[in-house]
Design an enzyme around this catalytic site. Structure first.
Site, short mmCIF file in Angstrom:
data_model
loop_
_atom_site.label_atom_id
_atom_site.label_comp_id
_atom_site.label_asym_id
_atom_site.label_seq_id
_atom_site.Cartn_x
_atom_site.Cartn_y
_atom_site.Cartn_z
CG ASN A 85 45.87 -33.20 -49.66
OD1 ASN A 85 45.22 -32.86 -48.80
ND2 ASN A 85 46.13 -34.30 -48.68
CB SER A 137 44.45 -22.71 -48.89
OG SER A 137 43.44 -21.85 -47.88
CE1 TYR A 150 47.49 -24.03 -44.47
CE2 TYR A 150 45.23 -22.20 -45.31
CZ TYR A 150 46.05 -23.83 -45.16
OH TYR A 150 44.87 -24.63 -45.81
CE LYS A 154 48.48 -25.76 -47.72
NZ LYS A 154 49.01 -26.06 -48.49
#
Ligand SMILES: NC(=O)c1ccc[n+]([C@@H]2O[C@H](COP(=O)([O-])OP(=O)(O)OC[C@H]3O[C@@H](n4cnc5c(N)ncnc54)[C@H](OP(=O)(O)O)[C@@H]3O)[C@@H](O)[C@H]2O)c1
Length: 241
Positions: A85, A137, A150, A154
């Site tokens: 996580n 995400s 980002y 993901k």
């Protein structure tokens, strides 16, 4: 998988989604290894959660991850659940992505989770099973300006996870992806780069309201119990693919 009595590693347990997940797993009877850099916060959580254990770890550091998994295994004698996580955002237009920061983000959001998986997989295989949950995400389902670094990592994590799922099915190791929606945590405060510090309330008022981290924790619990390959904080997110 049943939760009671199982040994779980939760990375990023010092805040937000990870902390909510660690508490929920502990309340369901798991022995939880609390992993993050903020030792003081982990130590406070350790006081609160029965049968927990803290291992301060920087997930960007391969040697620290390996040491952490060894310590958890030596402490509990098994590892049943890994919740990968720990992670941060990075706010920058593609044209302005700083390669040094990107490398740091790759270490935290992609290589760290991969190394952690590589360390627990042989243990889980010897035990004839286990569950790995990778926290992705909702942004990995979209192309939102300013967060390409980002969201691309993901997306990569999604691919890694679902391929590992195929590879490890024969070993009864279940690998799943959880997709949070905008969640009220320290994520916005901790975003790297960026001229603006993102806050959930900065979002478009037409969007559904932000989630508390406990909603994501419940989804993580559901996926551990059911072994579903992917789960979204909200069903409508699954239609964004
Ligand atoms: N909040 C959202 O809207 C949202 C939406 C979609 C996905 N997510 C994902 O959910 C996950 C959890 O984020 P959050 O929202 O709970 O954010 P958060 O409140 O900022 O928590 C992030 C956690 O990651 C840990 N972490 C950061 N850098 C680390 C490092 N180098 N080594 C070890 N641990 C590190 C932090 O602990 P230390 O600082 O103590 O190390 C903290 O426990 C992330 O993977 C994020 O990408 C969040």
């Amino acid at each position: 998988m049943k939760i009671k009595g199982k040994v779980a590693i939760v990375t990023g347990a010092s805040s937000g989604i990870g902390m909510a997940c660690a508490k929920l797993l502990s309340h369901h009877g798991a022995k939880v290894a609390l992993v993050a850099r903020s030792k003081n916060i982990l130590d406070n959580l350790y006081q609160e959660l029965a049968d927990s254990y803290t291992v301060a770890t920087d997930i960007r550091k391969e040697n620290q991850i390996k040491e952490m998994v060894k310590k958890v295994y030596n402490k509990f004698g098994r590892i049943d659940i890994l919740v990968n996580n720990a992670g941060r955002g990075y706010d920058a237009m593609v044209e302005k992505i700083d390669i040094g920061m990107l490398r740091e983000l790759i270490d935290l959001n992609f290589i760290g989770p991969l190394i952690t998986m590589q360390e627990v997989i042989p243990i889980m295989r010897n035990q004839r099973g286990g569950t790995i949950i990778n926290i992705s995400s909702g942004t990995s389902l979209m192309s939102i300006p300013n967060i390409a670094a980002y969201s691309s990592l993901k997306k990569a994590l999604n691919g890694l996870s679902l391929t590992a799922r195929e590879e490890l099915a024969k070993d009864k190791i279940s690998v799943s992806v959880v997709y949070p929606y905008i969640t009220a945590t320290n994520f916005g405060k901790n975003i790297m780069g960026g001229v603006r510090k993102w806050q959930p309330q900065d979002e478009d008022p037409d969007l559904p309201p932000v989630d508390p981290p406990e909603i994501v924790a419940e989804k993580i619990l559901e996926v551990i119990k059911t072994g579903k390959p992917q789960i979204y904080a909200h069903d409508w997110m699954g239609k964004m693919r």
